[in-house]
Design an enzyme around this catalytic site. Structure first.
Site, PDB file in Angstrom:
ATOM      1  CB  SER A  18      -3.576  -2.786  -7.528  1.00 55.62           C
ATOM      2  OG  SER A  18      -4.247  -2.129  -8.387  1.00 55.62           O
ATOM      3  CB  ILE A  47      -6.437  -6.240  -6.381  1.00 53.36           C
ATOM      4  CG1 ILE A  47      -5.799  -5.303  -5.704  1.00 53.36           C
ATOM      5  CG2 ILE A  47      -6.341  -7.509  -5.358  1.00 53.36           C
ATOM      6  CD1 ILE A  47      -6.532  -4.082  -5.221  1.00 53.36           C
ATOM      7  CE1 TYR A  68       5.860   2.707   2.466  1.00 50.98           C
ATOM      8  CE2 TYR A  68       3.949   0.469   2.483  1.00 50.98           C
ATOM      9  CZ  TYR A  68       5.471   1.233   1.555  1.00 50.98           C
ATOM     10  OH  TYR A  68       6.542   0.128   2.008  1.00 50.98           O
ATOM     11  CD  GLU A  98      -3.449  -8.389 -14.224  1.00 47.47           C
ATOM     12  OE1 GLU A  98      -2.130  -8.528 -14.977  1.00 47.47           O
ATOM     13  OE2 GLU A  98      -4.575  -7.704 -15.854  1.00 47.47           O
ATOM     14  CB  VAL A 111      -1.069  -0.084   1.088  1.00 51.36           C
ATOM     15  CG1 VAL A 111      -1.859  -1.316   0.951  1.00 51.36           C
ATOM     16  CG2 VAL A 111      -0.027   0.420   2.724  1.00 51.36           C
TER      17      VAL A 111
END
Length: 276
Positions: A233, A239, A58, A241, A28
């Site tokens: 993603s 996500i 983050y 895929e 993330v």
């Protein structure tokens, strides 16, 4: 515990301290705190991910914790990583802050985010965080082969993990080999080159032959080097895929073609350019 030990289903690595790390995680980095991050976490868990990777730097630990709670997946089924921001002084105090934001009583992995100020100074605090039960495993990120050696020489507990930029185009064999010799699992971030590697001609040729996407090929390449991988993603379809990498294999010929894309000359460095 051998550094190369895999679980029987191929979906997790056994760390040297006996804990298990799922091979695929959701990252993330650069996802804003709030609904976008909460949704990405919730979707990933709904799609079968059991590994979440965040960091103090983050600024979105609170959303990661909320997404996990909202998902309904039990906390003990999910491997959660956060990272110590080395601009601060005390890994224990910062871990306690992370746990408050995450709404958890421990993380599964706590990592020194980068070796600012030298590779060893934070390690006693990291060991203390583990002893206090704040983290089940401790590790490092963006540490070179030489810096790994320094931490091991100075510490009581060796790092279980070294998280680094690693992909077919950044195939850091020296760093991978240094970890394997010392029982330290290399974990890949930016396996898609923040999207840049998806246009690579060789990657696309392999993907077309296998009827897979370039992203799936790049992620699978990491898995076949026994390297757990963090895929980032915020789009549900992407996500999903990225999770479809356990039901096919790259041939030896495909692996050799992808290995040959390396642009680092098999370096033992974790990064070409540092930001600290």
């Amino acid at each position: 515990m051998a550094a190369s030990a895999m679980t029987a289903d191929g979906r997790a690595r056994l760390l040297a301290d006996g804990n298990q790390m799922p091979m695929l995680g959701l990252g993330v980095w650069q996802v804003p705190d709030g609904p976008e991050c909460v949704n990405a976490v919730r979707w990933a868990l709904d799609l079968g991910y059991r590994h979440l990777d965040t960091a103090q730097a983050y600024g979105n630990e609170e959303s990661v914790g909320r997404g996990l709670r909202d998902s309904g997946v039990p906390r003990d089924e999910v491997f959660v990583t956060t990272k110590f921001y080395p601009g601060r002084k005390d890994p224990v105090a910062e871990a306690e802050g992370s746990l408050r934001r995450l709404g958890m009583d421990h993380v599964d992995l706590y990592v020194v985010h980068w070796p600012q100020g030298g590779p060893t100074w934070a390690w006693p605090g990291m060991e203390q965080a583990r002893e206090l039960g704040l983290a089940r495993s401790i590790g490092v990120s963006n540490f070179s082969a030489g810096e790994l050696h320094e931490v091991i020489a100075a510490g009581t507990i060796p790092p279980a993990v070294n998280q680094a930029q690693f992909s077919a185009l950044e195939y850091r064999r020296g760093l991978l080999d240094a970890g394997q010799r010392r029982g330290i699992v290399l974990e890949a971030y930016s396996p898609l080159g923040t999207g840049q590697h998806l246009a690579n001609k060789t990657v696309n040729q392999v993907a077309q032959q296998l009827r897979r996407t370039p992203a799936q090929v790049l992620l699978r390449w990491c898995l076949q080097h026994d390297v757990p991988v963090i895929a980032k993603s915020t789009h549900r379809e992407r996500i999903q895929e990225n999770a479809q990498i356990f039901d096919f294999a790259l041939s030896g010929e495909d692996m050799a073609k992808l290995d040959a894309l390396d642009q680092t000359n098999g370096t033992g460095r974790a990064l070409e350019d540092t930001w600290w």
